[in-house]
Design an enzyme around this catalytic site. Sequence first.
Site, PDB file in Angstrom:
ATOM      1  N   PHE A   5       1.001  -1.254  -0.067  1.00  0.00           N
ATOM      2  CA  PHE A   5       0.021  -0.011   0.083  1.00  0.00           C
ATOM      3  C   PHE A   5       0.978   1.334   0.113  1.00  0.00           C
ATOM      4  O   PHE A   5       1.858   1.152   0.561  1.00  0.00           O
ATOM      5  CB  PHE A   5      -0.778   0.092   1.233  1.00  0.00           C
ATOM      6  CG  PHE A   5      -2.251   0.728   1.221  1.00  0.00           C
ATOM      7  CD1 PHE A   5      -2.188   2.104   1.812  1.00  0.00           C
ATOM      8  CD2 PHE A   5      -3.257   0.157   0.445  1.00  0.00           C
ATOM      9  CE1 PHE A   5      -3.684   2.657   1.575  1.00  0.00           C
ATOM     10  CE2 PHE A   5      -4.441   0.775   0.045  1.00  0.00           C
ATOM     11  CZ  PHE A   5      -4.401   1.993   0.747  1.00  0.00           C
ATOM     12  N   GLU A  40      -1.072  -6.280   7.931  1.00  0.00           N
ATOM     13  CA  GLU A  40      -0.373  -7.656   7.585  1.00  0.00           C
ATOM     14  C   GLU A  40       0.850  -7.794   7.963  1.00  0.00           C
ATOM     15  O   GLU A  40       1.375  -8.958   7.941  1.00  0.00           O
ATOM     16  CB  GLU A  40      -0.798  -8.076   6.252  1.00  0.00           C
ATOM     17  CG  GLU A  40      -2.191  -8.090   5.885  1.00  0.00           C
ATOM     18  CD  GLU A  40      -2.943  -6.793   5.572  1.00  0.00           C
ATOM     19  OE1 GLU A  40      -4.265  -6.834   5.624  1.00  0.00           O
ATOM     20  OE2 GLU A  40      -2.397  -5.864   5.106  1.00  0.00           O
ATOM     21  N   GLU A  67      -9.763  11.198   7.403  1.00  0.00           N
ATOM     22  CA  GLU A  67     -10.507  12.286   8.149  1.00  0.00           C
ATOM     23  C   GLU A  67     -10.874  11.403   9.331  1.00  0.00           C
ATOM     24  O   GLU A  67     -11.726  11.766  10.359  1.00  0.00           O
ATOM     25  CB  GLU A  67     -11.742  12.464   7.299  1.00  0.00           C
ATOM     26  CG  GLU A  67     -11.158  13.563   6.112  1.00  0.00           C
ATOM     27  CD  GLU A  67     -12.600  13.913   5.397  1.00  0.00           C
ATOM     28  OE1 GLU A  67     -13.523  13.457   5.849  1.00  0.00           O
ATOM     29  OE2 GLU A  67     -12.211  14.450   4.067  1.00  0.00           O
ATOM     30  N   THR A  68     -10.807  10.260   9.431  1.00  0.00           N
ATOM     31  CA  THR A  68     -11.084   9.251  10.565  1.00  0.00           C
ATOM     32  C   THR A  68      -9.745   8.752  11.634  1.00  0.00           C
ATOM     33  O   THR A  68      -8.744   9.263  11.169  1.00  0.00           O
ATOM     34  CB  THR A  68     -11.967   7.865  10.116  1.00  0.00           C
ATOM     35  OG1 THR A  68     -10.966   7.111   9.416  1.00  0.00           O
ATOM     36  CG2 THR A  68     -12.952   8.428   9.283  1.00  0.00           C
ATOM     37  N   HIS A  70      -9.159   5.732  11.694  1.00  0.00           N
ATOM     38  CA  HIS A  70      -8.468   4.456  11.144  1.00  0.00           C
ATOM     39  C   HIS A  70      -6.789   4.585  11.308  1.00  0.00           C
ATOM     40  O   HIS A  70      -6.356   3.491  11.715  1.00  0.00           O
ATOM     41  CB  HIS A  70      -8.907   4.213  10.069  1.00  0.00           C
ATOM     42  CG  HIS A  70      -8.424   3.011   9.385  1.00  0.00           C
ATOM     43  ND1 HIS A  70      -8.909   1.779   9.797  1.00  0.00           N
ATOM     44  CD2 HIS A  70      -7.651   2.868   8.294  1.00  0.00           C
ATOM     45  CE1 HIS A  70      -8.128   0.742   9.399  1.00  0.00           C
ATOM     46  NE2 HIS A  70      -7.425   1.374   8.244  1.00  0.00           N
ATOM     47  N   ASN A  95      11.083  -0.908  13.146  1.00  0.00           N
ATOM     48  CA  ASN A  95       9.776  -0.275  12.768  1.00  0.00           C
ATOM     49  C   ASN A  95       9.727   0.929  12.082  1.00  0.00           C
ATOM     50  O   ASN A  95      10.149   1.965  12.434  1.00  0.00           O
ATOM     51  CB  ASN A  95       8.887   0.088  14.037  1.00  0.00           C
ATOM     52  CG  ASN A  95       7.534   0.575  13.733  1.00  0.00           C
ATOM     53  OD1 ASN A  95       7.191   0.388  12.585  1.00  0.00           O
ATOM     54  ND2 ASN A  95       6.738   0.659  14.881  1.00  0.00           N
ATOM     55  N   ARG A 109      10.545  12.202   3.755  1.00  0.00           N
ATOM     56  CA  ARG A 109      11.062  11.150   4.821  1.00  0.00           C
ATOM     57  C   ARG A 109      11.293   9.800   4.000  1.00  0.00           C
ATOM     58  O   ARG A 109      12.138   8.888   4.640  1.00  0.00           O
ATOM     59  CB  ARG A 109      10.272  10.900   5.994  1.00  0.00           C
ATOM     60  CG  ARG A 109      10.422  12.097   7.083  1.00  0.00           C
ATOM     61  CD  ARG A 109       9.501  12.063   8.003  1.00  0.00           C
ATOM     62  NE  ARG A 109       9.444  13.335   8.732  1.00  0.00           N
ATOM     63  CZ  ARG A 109       9.128  14.553   8.664  1.00  0.00           C
ATOM     64  NH1 ARG A 109       8.485  14.788   7.430  1.00  0.00           N
ATOM     65  NH2 ARG A 109       9.054  15.261   9.378  1.00  0.00           N
TER      66      ARG A 109
END
Length: 138
Positions: A5, A40, A67-68, A70, A95, A109
């Site tokens: 993604f 995942e 906007e949420t 999530h 990480n 970045r």
Amino acid sequence: MSSQFNPQYVQALVDHAAKELHELAPGWAISIHRVPGSFEIPVVVRELARKKKADAIIACGVIMRGETDHAKNLSRSVTDALQRIAVDYGVPVINVVLSFDNEDQARERCLENRINRGTEAAQAAVEITRVMSELRRK
């Protein structure tokens, strides 16, 4: 380990990390495992750690805030899982699952050289691997 993604940014992190690893630790074998998204990543990292298939694992992903909540929840979940895996299995997990407010932050970045998180991740992986190696020899 990398998410598919936000591929432009994630691939840049992977490329920078691999380049730095080749420079700092030319004899290291590098394998890249791709997963659909950041959520995942921990399950595959856990499997690698469980099998003791790596001296260090670099987890790369990019989460863009919307906007949420999530993205915030996803980021916290992934971070907590990666830390637990590292501690439980004694395998360093770097990480680099990064959350950004906007494309400018991601570009700075992930794509640029001045503050590239992929380069920094490779440096951390080499350093922690050396520390762990020293501790395990004692």
